[in-house]
Design a protein around this motif. Sequence first.
Motif, short mmCIF file in Angstrom:
data_model
loop_
_atom_site.label_atom_id
_atom_site.label_comp_id
_atom_site.label_asym_id
_atom_site.label_seq_id
_atom_site.Cartn_x
_atom_site.Cartn_y
_atom_site.Cartn_z
N GLN A 186 0.83 -1.21 0.00
CA GLN A 186 0.00 0.00 0.00
C GLN A 186 0.86 1.25 0.00
O GLN A 186 0.57 2.24 -0.69
CB GLN A 186 -0.91 0.00 1.22
CG GLN A 186 -2.01 -1.04 1.17
CD GLN A 186 -2.72 -1.19 2.51
OE1 GLN A 186 -2.12 -1.00 3.58
NE2 GLN A 186 -4.00 -1.56 2.47
N ILE A 191 -1.39 3.98 -1.83
CA ILE A 191 -2.77 3.78 -1.40
C ILE A 191 -3.01 4.43 -0.05
O ILE A 191 -4.09 4.98 0.22
CB ILE A 191 -3.11 2.28 -1.33
CG1 ILE A 191 -3.02 1.67 -2.73
CG2 ILE A 191 -4.50 2.05 -0.74
CD1 ILE A 191 -3.17 0.16 -2.76
N ASN A 192 -2.00 4.38 0.82
CA ASN A 192 -2.19 4.96 2.16
C ASN A 192 -2.39 6.46 2.14
O ASN A 192 -2.82 7.05 3.12
CB ASN A 192 -1.02 4.58 3.07
CG ASN A 192 0.33 4.91 2.48
OD1 ASN A 192 0.42 5.48 1.39
ND2 ASN A 192 1.39 4.53 3.18
N GLN A 193 -2.10 7.11 1.01
CA GLN A 193 -2.33 8.55 0.89
C GLN A 193 -3.82 8.89 0.85
O GLN A 193 -4.20 10.06 1.00
CB GLN A 193 -1.63 9.10 -0.34
CG GLN A 193 -0.11 8.97 -0.28
CD GLN A 193 0.57 9.45 -1.55
OE1 GLN A 193 -0.07 10.00 -2.45
NE2 GLN A 193 1.88 9.23 -1.63
N GLN A 194 -4.65 7.87 0.65
CA GLN A 194 -6.10 8.09 0.63
C GLN A 194 -6.68 8.18 2.05
O GLN A 194 -7.87 8.47 2.21
CB GLN A 194 -6.80 6.95 -0.10
CG GLN A 194 -6.37 6.77 -1.55
CD GLN A 194 -7.13 5.65 -2.23
OE1 GLN A 194 -8.37 5.62 -2.24
NE2 GLN A 194 -6.41 4.71 -2.81
N THR A 196 -6.84 9.70 5.93
CA THR A 196 -6.54 10.81 6.82
C THR A 196 -6.00 10.26 8.13
O THR A 196 -6.67 9.48 8.79
CB THR A 196 -7.81 11.64 7.10
OG1 THR A 196 -8.35 12.12 5.86
CG2 THR A 196 -7.49 12.82 8.01
N GLY A 205 -11.22 5.52 6.40
CA GLY A 205 -10.12 5.10 5.54
C GLY A 205 -9.15 4.20 6.26
O GLY A 205 -8.54 3.31 5.66
N ASP A 298 -10.22 -3.92 -3.52
CA ASP A 298 -10.34 -2.47 -3.49
C ASP A 298 -11.39 -2.05 -2.46
O ASP A 298 -12.55 -1.78 -2.79
CB ASP A 298 -10.68 -1.89 -4.86
CG ASP A 298 -10.54 -0.38 -4.91
OD1 ASP A 298 -10.32 0.24 -3.83
OD2 ASP A 298 -10.63 0.18 -6.02
N PHE A 300 -11.60 0.62 -0.97
CA PHE A 300 -11.90 2.05 -1.06
C PHE A 300 -12.98 2.34 -2.11
O PHE A 300 -13.47 3.47 -2.20
CB PHE A 300 -10.64 2.85 -1.39
CG PHE A 300 -9.62 2.85 -0.28
CD1 PHE A 300 -9.62 3.87 0.67
CD2 PHE A 300 -8.69 1.83 -0.16
CE1 PHE A 300 -8.71 3.86 1.71
CE2 PHE A 300 -7.76 1.83 0.88
CZ PHE A 300 -7.77 2.84 1.81
#
Length: 306
Positions: A186, A191-194, A196, A205, A298, A300
């Motif tokens: 990730q 991916i972890n940038q999605q 907060t 998230g 996925d 997210f």
Amino acid sequence: MRYRESGRLDTSGVQDRRGGGGGGRGLAVGGGGLGLVGVLVLVLFQVLGGGGGGGDAASALGGQLGSLGQGQTADNTQLDQQCQTGEDANESVDCAVVADIESIQDYWAGVLGDRYVPTDTVFFSGSVQTSCGGATSGSGPFYCPADQLVYIDLTFFETLQEQFGAEGGLFVNAYVLAHEYGHHVQNLLGINQQVTPGETGPESGTVRLELQADCFAGTWADHAETVPDESGEPLISEINDDDIDRALDAAGRIGDDFIQRELGGGTVDQDTFTHGSSEQRRQWFSTGYRTGDLQQCDTFATDDLG
């Protein structure tokens, strides 16, 4: 779970830092997944006021959050001598973990190609310093994005059985490592940038990140018996139904609701969820294992996390 007896083990993916420690205070941060179970238990125990069922277990885990290591140096000499073949992995937990790490990373290298950057797992004892701060055995295994390393005190496997009541076993240990390497993937893919930082709740998230790591672990498990090592043959020769059942049992015991109810104060507060419920964790690991398809992971892109 069985390893190919003639398979050659590569310990270069491990930094064995066991044997040092002392000094300093703080908590490991920036990890996630299974890696912050111990911390979560401690926080819940404090927030919920202790007492009730599971208080002793919470205190035992929380009590380990004391002095921290001062940056042990790695020495793989003993590990190199003990862990040479798949036969060694079948007889030693340490060597089995070495084999797991090799298989997991071979899988991701095959899937992602040049996008996958191998990283080490740090074996530590008691306490360790990381680029995410200090951590102890009570933090459980975790991934630190700042230095892109996985950290684990192997006594966590005993804690998982003795204090969380998990059935345990070699494949459960492999699931733990595969989950943490899911966080590494990730991080590599952004991916972890999605997410907060500090966000909590059943649809947060943070929970989606954890459930995806469970799903990633499941996809590796589905392919593990066919992932070739440097010889071109799979290092893992058998994963059976009992192994999967044990992994699902473990997944259920590290869900937020189970931890809050059984190891916290007995009250389940979904607004504080950071890892997902027991049922969700079982579901997403199963999704990865059943399909073997990363596209199905996925978390997210769905409104239904289970």
